[in-house]
Design a protein around this motif. Structure first.
Motif: not given
Length: 65
Positions: A1-10, A62-65
């Protein structure tokens, strides 16, 4: 699963330890989430989204194929 946690945290100027403290998890958990090595439980995903004032689907994709 992809996420944007790092960008949001920063964007908030938080370290991984800061985010971990807000969520009640370890810094290692935050690191694993950011690197995509760990998919959070549903309650943790809700907590992350709520903390950033977003919907779960805006944080996790979600990760896309």
């Amino acid at each position: 699963m992809n996420n944007s946690i790092q960008q949001l945290r920063q964007q908030h100027g938080w370290s991984q330890a800061d985010l971990a403290r807000h969520l009640g998890v370890s810094r290692q958990t935050v690191n694993a989430l950011e690197r995509g090595r760990y998919d959070p439980s549903l309650p943790l995903a809700f907590s992350i989204a709520r903390l950033f004032g977003m919907a779960i689907e805006d944080v996790f994709q979600p990760v896309r194929d």
